[in-house]
Design a protein around this motif. Sequence first.
Motif: not given
Lengths: 375, 358
Positions: A209-224
Amino acid sequence: MTSSEALSPINAGQGPRPSLSDPSPATSAPILEASSLVAGWKHGKTETRLLQDVNLTLPSGRFVALVGPNGAGKSTLLRTLVGMQASLAGTVKLRGAPVSSLSVEDRARMAACVFTDRFDSGFFTVFDIVSFGRYPYTDARNRLTERDREIVGDAIRETGLAGFESRRFAELSDGEKQKALTARAVAQDAPLLVLDEPTAFLDAPARIEVFHLASRLARSRDKAVIVSTHDVDLALRHADELWVLDRGHAFASGAPESMALSGALGRAFDGPVVRFDPATGAFRAPGEPAPFAVGISGEDPVALGWTFRLAERLGCVIEPEDGRYDAVIRVIGAGIERAWELERAGRVTRIATIEELSEGLGRLVAVARERSEPS
Amino acid sequence: MSDSPVPISGFRAETLRRRAGFILLGVAGALLLGADLALGSVRIPFSEAGKALFGAASDSAWNDIVRIFRLPKSLTAASAGASLALAGLILQTIFRNPLAGPDSLGIGAGASVGVGVVVLLAGGSSGAALLSGLGLAGWAGLAAAAALGSFAVLLLILAAARRVENGVTLLIVGLLVGYLAGALVSLMVWFGSPQKTQVFLGWTYGSFSGVTLERLPVLLGALGLGAALTGRSAKPLDALLLGERYAESVGIRVKPARARVLVAASILAGTVTAFCGPIAFLGIAAPQAARRIFRSSAHRVLMPASALIGAVFALAADVVAQTPGGGSVLPVNPILALIGAPIVLSVFLRGARGKDPA
């Protein structure tokens, strides 16, 4: 570029960032850039150079995983990248501004971190903990505005903790705590998100879940997003890019697959017993192979795969090139009808379950090992 | 706790609880202040004690008793209690230890060394004249010496805290530093003149009645300064609850913020110790009680709450000290220990079982 230009888009809040619709010069710079970076410590006049000549670039919307054995310098690199530890040489730039020129407050608006540090959260609720992310923006009395509350609520929903707002942080499970701390970092609304070993105390599903969340935040919020981790297999599956530090403190970066193929992961982790297996992307302790060769055939790919794993675990040599098998295993049928046939010296035995196969094959391997040992 | 997805009701219940808590504590404080003014070797009726504050009591002697003797004592008790509570709150946050306090970390002992240096070693005048005959500047000097002694101990503890992770170990370090300071004081007492020693030993019992109307401004001024420094630090103190790294990562300059509140704690604890002697337990117990009553960890709530509870505890102890009547007064420290020790013990036991946030 001045630092005020670099900071301008930060308060844009959630939703698509201006950089998506309107690429201004300030946002076209990579979020994070390091060149000829030397990281380590300085005690008085003696310098301990842990990492030498690190060059990296991280644009927004990308999720990188930082992997490496203990002591390779992952934490040191992360601390140096976010400016919490001074670099010994070279430069680190956050959105084009040298990190050493940024104030603590500016850095807090540029990079949000999740550490492994434990703390006594007392009576703080999940909402309270997440609103710590708004510190760089609140007034001297730390009052939250309506906007702050919205951002905190969004961060809580984004991390899947909706409904947990008024729960005590101390009462959460480790996985939920990790989500709340990540939500806190999200609420900090910084373009760079750094998670230091977020999977350390978690069970297997919570890790994913942590990895999934990290990857989602990168995409949905355009974060590095940078995640340092020991879960190399998960990093290989989820990260856009891998940063690898080896025991000699050398730095390599690239697509996860490239890090596996090029042998960078092997160089970083291989030891006398455990080796990184580039074929499966997992760590293995192969041990001495038994003088027992098997051939394996069958239709059902899943059952076939697990039969391979069984033979491998028992130490058999699988499908040797000379084609001389001590035994042949066939997977037949599927579902309830599934069974195995073990052919040895012309005799075929039908075996109903994989447990029995494991026992039978295990005995054969043990006998072969005993015979080959010089007495 | 309600599971409503929107935490509005939770916020409301919390706000209500806070308001009720502050109102109740305020009422308790006012009642205790009244009782403290009314009780003593001369019993003054409650209503008359109130009037006497404005010089309107039916007996003019009551006016003088209340205004010259009892009001300074009550104000001293309330402000000393509030100050020690604030100092305790700061120390508990900075050292991330619910059992930290001015006395448990040896900071009161550090203040004693400062006071001992001034009373026992400095000056050639006789000891009896020293404390009672000290001018306002002298008292300010005494307070400064005590604050310096406190700060020196705090620096020592802070250095030790960087090396030991364990909270209980830190308390042991505090205990040892306290012994060390006690040893210095003992040596000074040994070499001091008998009169000076007697004055100093009287001081160590702890009392709120040594502050006269003229000295009160010095005490209140120093405590006001400490409280103002503390009040401005609610935000960084909250962040420091999460640890230094989190505090820095949300934009807090950790070292100056920490230095500021530790100076504030030294001024608060040191000044109170200089004027009232070493007062035990208040500094640990009041912040604990504040957390329990207000069910909060936020400093903007805990600061006023701890200060108010500290004042209430101190006034209560002073009221209880008057109960024997007939001119005899109990010492304050044992009474505070009777209130404070059970609170601290319960915190310790809860912490040992790993239950309930402290």
